[in-house]
Design a protein around this motif. Sequence first.
Motif, PDB file in Angstrom:
ATOM      1  N   THR A 254     -83.317  94.557  74.288  1.00 21.26           N
ATOM      2  CA  THR A 254     -83.446  95.819  73.543  1.00 21.26           C
ATOM      3  C   THR A 254     -83.180  95.603  72.058  1.00 21.26           C
ATOM      4  OG1 THR A 254     -82.729  97.077  75.481  1.00 21.26           O
ATOM      5  CG2 THR A 254     -82.607  98.177  73.363  1.00 21.26           C
ATOM      6  N   ALA A 258     -85.619  96.017  68.853  1.00 23.15           N
ATOM      7  CA  ALA A 258     -85.272  96.979  67.810  1.00 23.15           C
ATOM      8  C   ALA A 258     -85.156  96.325  66.432  1.00 23.15           C
ATOM      9  CB  ALA A 258     -83.963  97.683  68.165  1.00 23.15           C
ATOM     10  N   GLY A 288     -81.479 106.481  69.531  1.00 22.99           N
ATOM     11  CA  GLY A 288     -82.921 106.317  69.728  1.00 22.99           C
ATOM     12  C   GLY A 288     -83.294 104.987  70.345  1.00 22.99           C
ATOM     13  N   PHE A 289     -82.725 103.883  69.833  1.00 25.07           N
ATOM     14  CA  PHE A 289     -83.166 102.605  70.399  1.00 25.07           C
ATOM     15  C   PHE A 289     -82.587 102.364  71.788  1.00 25.07           C
ATOM     16  CE2 PHE A 289     -79.409 100.607  68.269  1.00 25.07           C
ATOM     17  CZ  PHE A 289     -78.959  99.783  69.280  1.00 25.07           C
ATOM     18  N   ALA A 292     -84.985 104.400  73.960  1.00 27.86           N
ATOM     19  CA  ALA A 292     -86.256 103.681  74.063  1.00 27.86           C
ATOM     20  C   ALA A 292     -86.129 102.468  74.979  1.00 27.86           C
ATOM     21  CB  ALA A 292     -86.711 103.245  72.665  1.00 27.86           C
ATOM     22  N   ALA A 295     -86.141 103.690  78.579  1.00 27.41           N
ATOM     23  CA  ALA A 295     -87.499 104.120  78.955  1.00 27.41           C
ATOM     24  C   ALA A 295     -88.419 102.921  79.164  1.00 27.41           C
ATOM     25  CB  ALA A 295     -88.055 105.047  77.876  1.00 27.41           C
ATOM     26  N   LEU A 296     -88.220 101.866  78.372  1.00 27.54           N
ATOM     27  CA  LEU A 296     -89.056 100.679  78.483  1.00 27.54           C
ATOM     28  C   LEU A 296     -88.764  99.904  79.771  1.00 27.54           C
ATOM     29  CD1 LEU A 296     -91.128  98.825  77.000  1.00 27.54           C
ATOM     30  CD2 LEU A 296     -89.169  97.635  76.013  1.00 27.54           C
TER      31      LEU A 296
END
Length: 530
Positions: A254, A258, A288-289, A292, A295-296
Motif C-alpha cells: 500500500t 501511495a 484516503g490511502f 484505497a 479497496a484494492l
Amino acid sequence: MTANFFFLFGGVGMFLMGMEAMTRALKELAGSNLRAVLARFTTTPLRGVASGAAVTALVQSSSATTVMTVGFVGAGLISLPQAMGILFGANIGTTANGWLVSILGMKLQLGSLAMAALLPASLSTLLGRGAFARAGQVAAGLCLLLSGLELMQTAMEAATGLLRPEMLPQHGVLGMLGLMLIGLVMTVIVQSSGAMVALALVLLQGGAIGLEQAAAMVLGMNIGTTFTALLASVGGSRPMRQAAVANLAFNVITTALAFPLLMLLAPGLLRLGATIGPLNTLLCFHTGFNLAGAALFLPVTTRFAELIERLVPEREADRLRLGLDRALLSDARAALVAAQGGAAVIAGRLFSALAAAMRPEPDYRKLAALAPVMPDALDRLERYLAAIRLPADLRAEEEAYSALLHEADHLRRLLERAEQHGNIQTLFEDRSLRRPAALMGALLGRVAEAGSDRDPARFAWLEEIVDHRAARHRRGLLLGEHAGLYSLAEVFAHTDAMRWLQRSLHHAARISHYDQVARRGVLQQPPPAG
C-alpha cells in the motif's frame, strides 16, 4: 531552548501514557465483546474490514487489534483470509486517532479543560469499582493524552525556528524516502503509530515540517506499526507468522503504491492544504490511502492469502519432535518407551500452554501455537501406538500399552478444552473460581517443568477442592439468579466455566495417572533376556 525540547519529549511521553491507559481501559470495558466481534463478524473479508475498523477505532490501537487477530489465527478461530480483512480494517480504524487528536486537541483546544478534569477522573479510577473505575481510567487517559498534546504544541511554538522544513530531507525521491524511513524508525521505537501521527500533526501545525514531508513520514509510520504484530508472532505457529507477514506485506505494498502518487500529486495536495488546512489535508491523505489500499486488496484477498501461505511454508520446528522412530516397532518394549516419551512431550507442551493462560495476567500465545501442531502430533502418536504389536508374554507392557492409549485419549480431550479460551477469562472474572483456577495453572506449570515428576495425587487433591467449591458456587448462582443478582446468561456462563475447570482438571489428572502407569510398566521393567 533546551527546556523546550524537554517539554516536547515529556509531552510525547504523557501522550503515550494517556493512550496506553485509555486503550487498556477500553479493552477491559469491552471485555470479551472485542473477541466476539472479531471472531464472529468476519465471515467475509468485507465484514472483517468493518469489524477491524470499528474495533480499532474503539480501542484506539491498531497494534491491539492486529496482535489479537494474529492470536486468533494461531488459535484456529478464524482463517487467514478472514484475518486479512480485519487487518485491512485496522489500518482504516487507526486513522480515527488522528482525527480525534486534531478535533479535540488542536481545534477545540481542550488541553486546559483536560488538566482540570484529570483530578476527578483519577479519583474515580482510584476509588471506584468495576465499570465506573474503568470509565474513570478512560477519562484520565484522554486527559493525559490531550495535556501531552498541548505540552507538545507549547514546546513547538517556543522552539519555532530551531527546526524548520529545510533542515529535513527535501523534495525528490531520495528525500521523501529518507522521511519515510524517519517515520518508520520512530514508530518502531515508540510502538505507537497514533502517537507519531499526533507528533507529525504538531510539527506540521508549528511549521517545523511541510505538508509533503509530513505525508511521507506518515507513509513510513504505516509500515512501522506492523512491527508489534511481527514481534507477537515470533516463536508462534505458522498461521501466526503468516498473519503477521500478511499485515507487513499489505502495508508495504500500500505504501509503495501511495508513494509515487504522493510525488505526482504533491502540487494538488498543497492546493488542498491551502483550502481546508494542512492538518485536515494530512488526515485526509492518511485515511484516503488506507481506504484505497483496502479497496484494492479486498477483491484478491483469497489469492493474496495463498501467496502468503507459499511465502511462509511449514518449518520442521513447527512439528513437535516426538521421537517416534518406526524402526523401533520391531521391538515392542523399545517402541513403547518411544511412545511414552512422545506422549510426555505432548503433555508437557499442553500443560505449559494452559499454565501460561491460567494466570491473573494470562498469556494465550502458547495456547494459540498449539492449534496447528498438536492435532498432528496426537495423530502421529495414535498411528504409532496402533502399529505396535505386543507378544502375548509381555503382561506389564500390555498394561503400559493400555495406559498410553488412555493417555492419548485424555490428551485429545484436554486439547479440545484448551481451545475454549472464553471459559478461562470467565473463571478469572469470578471471585469464587479465580483462586482454584490459578492453583490449577500453577500446578500445571510445576508439572510441566518437572517433566517426569507427574504425581496424580496433586491433581486429586485439587479436584476435591474444585468439586466442593463448584457445588457450593452453583447453588449460590441459582439463588442469586432467583433473587435478581445474576442474569440467566451469567449463570450459564459461570456454570460452563466451572464445568470446564472440573473436566480440564480431570483430564490433566488422568493424563498424569496414565503417564505414571506407563512409566512403571515400561521404563522400570528389565529388558528381555537374550
